[in-house]
Write a protein that holds these residues in place. Structure first.
Motif, PDB file in Angstrom:
ATOM      1  N   ARG A  92     -28.601   1.447  -6.226  1.00 33.03           N
ATOM      2  CA  ARG A  92     -28.985   2.729  -5.969  1.00 33.03           C
ATOM      3  C   ARG A  92     -28.101   3.874  -5.861  1.00 33.03           C
ATOM      4  N   GLY A  93     -28.393   5.081  -6.490  1.00 32.50           N
ATOM      5  CA  GLY A  93     -27.492   6.218  -6.292  1.00 32.50           C
ATOM      6  C   GLY A  93     -26.435   6.098  -7.402  1.00 32.50           C
ATOM      7  N   HIS A  94     -26.293   5.104  -8.357  1.00 31.36           N
ATOM      8  CA  HIS A  94     -25.232   4.883  -9.572  1.00 31.36           C
ATOM      9  C   HIS A  94     -26.185   4.925 -10.773  1.00 31.36           C
ATOM     10  N   ARG A 100     -30.549   6.893  -3.345  1.00 27.37           N
ATOM     11  CA  ARG A 100     -28.895   7.394  -2.967  1.00 27.37           C
ATOM     12  C   ARG A 100     -28.181   6.095  -2.220  1.00 27.37           C
ATOM     13  N   SER A 101     -27.021   6.173  -2.752  1.00 28.32           N
ATOM     14  CA  SER A 101     -26.223   5.056  -2.144  1.00 28.32           C
ATOM     15  C   SER A 101     -26.012   5.080  -0.648  1.00 28.32           C
ATOM     16  N   ARG A 210     -19.213  14.225  -0.621  1.00 30.81           N
ATOM     17  CA  ARG A 210     -20.630  13.941  -1.358  1.00 30.81           C
ATOM     18  C   ARG A 210     -20.749  14.670  -2.641  1.00 30.81           C
ATOM     19  N   ARG A 214     -20.860  13.096  -6.437  1.00 26.36           N
ATOM     20  CA  ARG A 214     -22.127  13.423  -7.180  1.00 26.36           C
ATOM     21  C   ARG A 214     -21.559  13.798  -8.508  1.00 26.36           C
ATOM     22  N   THR A 219     -22.122   9.575  -8.507  1.00 25.05           N
ATOM     23  CA  THR A 219     -22.587   8.749  -7.727  1.00 25.05           C
ATOM     24  C   THR A 219     -23.386   9.665  -6.335  1.00 25.05           C
ATOM     25  N   ARG A 220     -24.743   9.335  -6.257  1.00 22.21           N
ATOM     26  CA  ARG A 220     -25.371  10.216  -5.232  1.00 22.21           C
ATOM     27  C   ARG A 220     -25.348   9.252  -3.851  1.00 22.21           C
ATOM     28  N   ASP A 222     -26.099   8.866   0.224  1.00 23.05           N
ATOM     29  CA  ASP A 222     -27.001   9.171   1.278  1.00 23.05           C
ATOM     30  C   ASP A 222     -26.309   9.961   2.435  1.00 23.05           C
TER      31      ASP A 222
END
Length: 302
Positions: A92-94, A100-101, A210, A214, A219-220, A222
């Protein structure tokens, strides 16, 4: 529960002789869409002749800022694919996954969805291989999704949420790993003892960091802190047996020094094998073909 989007796989028995990769969107237990790639084992050029397909699938869990399509992950899939079918996915987030990671917390649900997909494709045996953050995730997954009933066993250190995950998983036959390989994994959370880890904490905990994650690394992340703090990798390592566990770590790892793998191996006791690799750096980027081949041999022998 994981699912495949658009009905691309209409049954749980996709022919395993299909030579080309299959892509799918899986759905995690908390509703996050995860991209995944399945590459069936096919004996041929580069495959080990004496190793016949026995229903094994290897699920690769990448490190932080990685993805299913990163060159190092594709290289690992290519080498391990000489021994078994391979599933790669993006946390997640990748990459192309949603969400989101959470840097190793809820990612255990992403791995569970990938393992479930491998079994839905007909594989009787699934082995997880994780790198760095992915290494911590395969350890927690091995503890939280055991392949046997754990009623009445010691589960100290699990959060209430993890206890619910483990209780539900214990009643299922499609989410556990039959063996676990953790490469370059941390033993404990919040480690800041090296410069690369201090930089990583800045990326994860600061708004400016962050943004770098991103737009610089795709990479998003949390923004919320862990609450509660998840089961630590070292605690998880002691809960994986009787499933075989392999811990691999480089003696030149710039992120986590050698006390991390030694702590993991000590916690696992006789249930683990420890490889300290001379001259190796960190995670999938440092895992050369020789090491990946030996990991594949270990998977095939267990």
């Amino acid at each position: 529960m994981s699912s495949v989007s658009e009905g691309r796989f209409r049954s749980s028995s996709v022919p395993l002789i299909t030579p080309s990769p299959l892509r799918a969107a899986l759905r995690t237990d908390d509703g996050v869409r995860i991209e995944a790639v399945y590459e069936p084992f096919a004996a041929g050029a580069g495959a080990v002749a004496e190793t016949s397909f026995d229903g094994t699938a290897i699920v690769i869990a990448h490190g932080f800022t990685g993805s299913a399509d990163r060159p190092a992950v594709r290289r690992a899939a290519g080498v391990l694919g000489r021994r078994a079918a391979v599933v790669t996915f993006s946390f997640r987030g990748h990459g192309g996954s949603g969400g989101r990671s959470t840097v190793g917390d809820r990612e255990v649900l992403d791995l569970a969805a990938a393992v479930r997909w491998a079994r839905a494709l007909g594989h009787r045996r699934v082995v997880t291989v994780g790198f760095s953050m992915g290494g911590s995730v395969v350890l927690r997954h091995g503890a939280l999704y055991p392949g046997r009933s754990t009623a009445g066993t010691e589960a100290g250190g699990m959060t209430e949420q993890e206890g619910r995950i483990e209780a539900c998983a214990g009643a299922r036959a499609d989410v556990h790993a039959d063996a676990v390989v953790a490469v370059s994994a941390p033993a404990r959370w919040y480690y800041r003892g090296t410069a690369p880890m201090r930089r990583l904490h800045w990326v994860v905990t600061r708004p400016a960091g962050r943004l770098v994650g991103r737009y610089g690394f795709g990479t998003r992340i949390d923004r919320d802190d862990w609450d509660p703090v998840p089961l630590s990798p070292v605690r998880a390592a002691g809960l994986i047996a009787p499933a075989p566990l392999l811990i691999v770590h480089g003696d030149r790892d710039p992120y986590f020094p050698l006390d991390h793998p030694r702590m993991l191996a000590e916690a696992a006791g006789d249930g683990a094998e420890l490889w300290l690799e001379r001259g190796m750096g960190h995670a999938e980027n440092a895992a050369d073909e020789s090491l990946l081949t030996r990991i594949g041999d270990w998977v095939a022998a267990r």
